[in-house]
Design an enzyme around this catalytic site. Structure first.
Site, PDB file in Angstrom:
ATOM      1  N   LYS A  98      19.223   4.707  -1.832  1.00  0.00           N
ATOM      2  CA  LYS A  98      18.773   3.370  -1.414  1.00  0.00           C
ATOM      3  C   LYS A  98      17.581   2.902  -2.239  1.00  0.00           C
ATOM      4  O   LYS A  98      17.541   1.778  -2.719  1.00  0.00           O
ATOM      5  CB  LYS A  98      18.404   3.393   0.076  1.00  0.00           C
ATOM      6  CG  LYS A  98      17.693   2.139   0.533  1.00  0.00           C
ATOM      7  CD  LYS A  98      17.209   2.227   1.950  1.00  0.00           C
ATOM      8  CE  LYS A  98      15.936   2.981   2.144  1.00  0.00           C
ATOM      9  NZ  LYS A  98      14.697   2.216   2.014  1.00  0.00           N
ATOM     10  N   ASN A  99      16.595   3.780  -2.398  1.00  0.00           N
ATOM     11  CA  ASN A  99      15.365   3.334  -3.053  1.00  0.00           C
ATOM     12  C   ASN A  99      15.564   3.073  -4.549  1.00  0.00           C
ATOM     13  O   ASN A  99      14.861   2.247  -5.128  1.00  0.00           O
ATOM     14  CB  ASN A  99      14.234   4.347  -2.822  1.00  0.00           C
ATOM     15  CG  ASN A  99      13.714   4.264  -1.388  1.00  0.00           C
ATOM     16  OD1 ASN A  99      14.026   3.329  -0.665  1.00  0.00           O
ATOM     17  ND2 ASN A  99      12.930   5.261  -0.985  1.00  0.00           N
ATOM     18  N   ARG A 149       0.067  -0.543   3.461  1.00  0.00           N
ATOM     19  CA  ARG A 149       0.780  -0.354   2.190  1.00  0.00           C
ATOM     20  C   ARG A 149       0.345  -1.440   1.214  1.00  0.00           C
ATOM     21  O   ARG A 149       1.040  -2.440   1.016  1.00  0.00           O
ATOM     22  CB  ARG A 149       2.280  -0.331   2.438  1.00  0.00           C
ATOM     23  CG  ARG A 149       2.649   0.817   3.358  1.00  0.00           C
ATOM     24  CD  ARG A 149       4.113   0.878   3.689  1.00  0.00           C
ATOM     25  NE  ARG A 149       4.899   1.475   2.621  1.00  0.00           N
ATOM     26  CZ  ARG A 149       6.196   1.777   2.753  1.00  0.00           C
ATOM     27  NH1 ARG A 149       6.809   1.528   3.865  1.00  0.00           N
ATOM     28  NH2 ARG A 149       6.845   2.324   1.752  1.00  0.00           N
ATOM     29  N   ARG A 161      18.875   0.742   8.366  1.00  0.00           N
ATOM     30  CA  ARG A 161      18.314   0.220   7.115  1.00  0.00           C
ATOM     31  C   ARG A 161      18.618   1.143   5.949  1.00  0.00           C
ATOM     32  O   ARG A 161      18.684   0.703   4.803  1.00  0.00           O
ATOM     33  CB  ARG A 161      16.780   0.084   7.229  1.00  0.00           C
ATOM     34  CG  ARG A 161      16.341  -1.047   8.133  1.00  0.00           C
ATOM     35  CD  ARG A 161      14.839  -1.157   8.129  1.00  0.00           C
ATOM     36  NE  ARG A 161      14.356  -0.882   6.788  1.00  0.00           N
ATOM     37  CZ  ARG A 161      13.128  -0.534   6.469  1.00  0.00           C
ATOM     38  NH1 ARG A 161      12.231  -0.434   7.411  1.00  0.00           N
ATOM     39  NH2 ARG A 161      12.794  -0.290   5.234  1.00  0.00           N
TER      40      ARG A 161
HETATM   41  C1  UD1 Z   1       8.319   4.284  -1.972  1.00  0.00           C
HETATM   42  C2  UD1 Z   1       9.553   4.447  -1.127  1.00  0.00           C
HETATM   43  C3  UD1 Z   1       9.216   5.070   0.205  1.00  0.00           C
HETATM   44  C4  UD1 Z   1       8.432   6.354   0.001  1.00  0.00           C
HETATM   45  C5  UD1 Z   1       7.257   6.161  -0.930  1.00  0.00           C
HETATM   46  C6  UD1 Z   1       6.570   7.459  -1.313  1.00  0.00           C
HETATM   47  C7  UD1 Z   1      10.936   2.603  -1.867  1.00  0.00           C
HETATM   48  C8  UD1 Z   1      11.531   1.296  -1.542  1.00  0.00           C
HETATM   49  N1  UD1 Z   1      10.151   3.131  -0.933  1.00  0.00           N
HETATM   50  O1  UD1 Z   1       7.467   3.392  -1.263  1.00  0.00           O
HETATM   51  O2  UD1 Z   1      10.425   5.307   0.899  1.00  0.00           O
HETATM   52  O3  UD1 Z   1       7.955   6.809   1.252  1.00  0.00           O
HETATM   53  O4  UD1 Z   1       7.699   5.544  -2.154  1.00  0.00           O
HETATM   54  O5  UD1 Z   1       7.479   8.331  -1.890  1.00  0.00           O
HETATM   55  O6  UD1 Z   1      11.182   3.173  -2.902  1.00  0.00           O
HETATM   56  N2  UD1 Z   1      -0.552   2.532  -2.845  1.00  0.00           N
HETATM   57  C9  UD1 Z   1      -1.728   1.867  -3.100  1.00  0.00           C
HETATM   58  N3  UD1 Z   1      -1.679   0.716  -3.828  1.00  0.00           N
HETATM   59  C10 UD1 Z   1      -0.500   0.203  -4.301  1.00  0.00           C
HETATM   60  C11 UD1 Z   1       0.691   0.887  -4.039  1.00  0.00           C
HETATM   61  C12 UD1 Z   1       0.645   2.057  -3.311  1.00  0.00           C
HETATM   62  O7  UD1 Z   1      -2.801   2.313  -2.682  1.00  0.00           O
HETATM   63  O8  UD1 Z   1      -0.532  -0.842  -4.955  1.00  0.00           O
HETATM   64  C13 UD1 Z   1      -0.587   3.784  -2.060  1.00  0.00           C
HETATM   65  C14 UD1 Z   1       0.206   3.703  -0.765  1.00  0.00           C
HETATM   66  O9  UD1 Z   1      -0.568   3.154   0.285  1.00  0.00           O
HETATM   67  C15 UD1 Z   1       0.556   5.150  -0.530  1.00  0.00           C
HETATM   68  C16 UD1 Z   1       0.740   5.703  -1.950  1.00  0.00           C
HETATM   69  O10 UD1 Z   1       0.074   4.793  -2.814  1.00  0.00           O
HETATM   70  O11 UD1 Z   1      -0.536   5.815   0.062  1.00  0.00           O
HETATM   71  C17 UD1 Z   1       2.159   5.852  -2.397  1.00  0.00           C
HETATM   72  O12 UD1 Z   1       2.862   4.652  -2.201  1.00  0.00           O
HETATM   73  P1  UD1 Z   1       4.090   4.212  -3.092  1.00  0.00           P
HETATM   74  O13 UD1 Z   1       4.581   5.377  -3.890  1.00  0.00           O
HETATM   75  O14 UD1 Z   1       3.743   2.965  -3.810  1.00  0.00           O
HETATM   76  O15 UD1 Z   1       5.189   3.887  -1.987  1.00  0.00           O
HETATM   77  P2  UD1 Z   1       6.233   2.717  -2.005  1.00  0.00           P
HETATM   78  O16 UD1 Z   1       6.649   2.391  -3.402  1.00  0.00           O
HETATM   79  O17 UD1 Z   1       5.758   1.636  -1.118  1.00  0.00           O
END
Ligand code: UD1
Length: 430
Positions: free
Chosen positions: A22-23, A122, A397
């Site tokens: 999915k991701n 997030r 989802r």
């Molecule tokens: C993606 C996955 C989700 C998974 C996560 C971690 C998708 C659609 N979702 O979410 O299922 O749980 O990776 O493997 O692929 N962060 C910041 N600033 C940013 C972006 C992220 O501080 O701009 C932090 C987040 O709060 C979190 C960490 O970085 O603590 C990792 O997040 P991230 O890898 O970006 O997760 P997602 O891409 O949202």
């Protein structure tokens, strides 16, 4: 509102086929509009998040042709509306991938601030930092992220934190920027690699995906491609943990065992047997489960998306285990639900301390998010008696035909809509 109703106690036995990730699919679909030619995407999971994104892509003018349940043709030449403001967008966090795709292609994008699973704050600061480094002017206005650039220019970008979303989003925009971009401290998840492979198959020049330094040389145009999405490592891991929790014997097919190494390692530690085949893994849980320690980490560490499922398995293991959540600060809310099923779990800040109990007992619980919901289904299948899970739209989802696949392994689970149907199920299994 639909519910799952489960009569626990049957060990899961048999074979199950895993669908596309999915991701990976969410990012690949968004990236597909970056060319004006028709792109064919195969092995697409037929789940709500994907269908919501396809709906929004159609809304902004992309032509979507569902060839069958798992294949779609996307043509982005008709994309006309760059601002993306749609109710469905609020439901899926991955709507933010349209930012990188639209910014790369049209140098302009506006996407409503994303929703998604409620597992902690997030932020998008790293995405925005990346777009700005490429020369875009980015601002938050009226609840949306708006990015615009005269020219996108390659740059050296260091991500302070490993972020899957920021890595992919910046990679997409940089694929059509002028010159070279380097992303340091990039996420290494299999779906980051899959998106890079997809973009390269469209003519992008991206090297190093899967390592922590990704190098991109921007191209002017991308072209058509046919691409098959990798198997979903989280769906696979969920079935592996379901086998462990129900003391079953399950062969999980159509997987890349390398992507499952962290999950496999923990299953071995708790006393399961895991056999790795070419494109399948077999999990046999014939002995009592043992306690262990787990910390979630970016890939290749133990995935945060497997954390609730791991907690459920450890909930009936001998002794005391700990699960430390290092990615999202609010990902233990489901513990209260699990406690209603008899689990003994204490959460102290980012650590869950789990004292194994002999067994769970059926209860009425609520799926609070996608993976927590799947974990409660596992607990229900391991429990004595009947479990009713509310709010299963979260589970839908990300899991295609979850109940059907589980029934294929011998689980007694049904999707119901009314209290009458729940009573009927209770009567049938009593
Ligand atoms: C993606 C996955 C989700 C998974 C996560 C971690 C998708 C659609 N979702 O979410 O299922 O749980 O990776 O493997 O692929 N962060 C910041 N600033 C940013 C972006 C992220 O501080 O701009 C932090 C987040 O709060 C979190 C960490 O970085 O603590 C990792 O997040 P991230 O890898 O970006 O997760 P997602 O891409 O949202």
């Amino acid at each position: 509102m639909e519910q799952y109703v489960i009569k626990g106690g049957n060990p899961l036995v048999g074979e199950v086929e895993i669908g596309g990730a999915k991701n990976a699919a969410l990012a690949i679909l968004a990236a597909a509009i970056m060319t004006d030619e028709t792109v064919t995407i195969e092995n697409l999971p037929n789940v709500r998040d994907i269908n919501a994104l396809l709906e929004v892509m159609e809304e902004i003018g992309a032509r979507i042709d569902r060839v069958d349940a798992h294949t779609v043709k996307v043509n982005g030449s008709y994309v006309k509306e760059v601002p993306v403001d749609h109710d469905s967008m609020k439901k899926i966090r991955a709507s933010y991938y349209l930012l990188g795709a639209l910014l790369g292609k049209y140098k302009r994008a506006e996407v409503i601030l994303p929703g998604g699973c409620n597992i902690g704050s997030r932020p998008m600061d790293l995405h925005i930092k990346g777009f700005r480094a490429l020369g875009a002017h980015v601002e938050i206005r009226n609840g949306a992220v708006a990015a615009e650039a005269e020219h996108l220019k390659g740059n050296h970008i260091y991500l302070d934190k490993v972020s899957v979303g920021a890595t992919i989003n910046i990679m997409m925009a940089a694929a059509m920027a002028e010159g070279k971009t380097t992303i340091e401290n990039a996420a290494k998840e299999p779906h980051v690699v899959d998106v890079a492979n997809f973009l390269n198959s469209m003519g992008a020049n991206i090297r190093g995906a899967g390592t922590d330094v990704i190098r991109i040389v921007g191209v002017k145009r991308l072209h058509k491609t046919e691409y098959s999405i990798i198997p979903d490592q989280i769906e696979a891991g969920t079935f592996m943990f379901a086998a462990a929790a129900t003391k079953g014997d399950v062969t999980v097919k159509n997987v890349i065992p390398k992507h499952l190494e962290a999950t496999t390692a923990k299953l071995l530690e708790v006393g399961c047997e895991v056999e790795e085949l070419d494109d399948a893994v077999r999990v046999v849980a014939s002995k009592p489960l043992k306690n262990t320690q787990v910390t979630t980490l970016p890939y290749p560490g133990f995935p945060t998306d497997m954390q609730p499922q791991m907690t459920v398995v450890l909930g009936t293991a001998c002794g005391t285990s700990t699960v430390t959540e290092s990615i999202f600060e609010n990902r233990f809310k489901y513990v209260d639900e699990l406690t209603r099923m008899g689990a003994s779990v204490k959460v102290e800040s980012s650590i869950a301390i789990i004292t194994g109990v002999d067994h769970y007992t059926g209860a009425r619980v609520s799926a609070l998010d996608l993976r927590a919901g799947a974990a409660l289904v596992i607990a229900g299948m391991a429990a004595e008696g009947v479990t009713v899970i509310d709010d299963i739209h979260y589970i839908q989802r990300g899991y295609e035909n979850f109940e059907g696949k589980l029934r294929g392994l011998g689980a007694q689970i049904e999707r119901v809509e009314t209290e009458k149907e729940i009573r009927k199920f209770r009567f049938k299994v009593s």
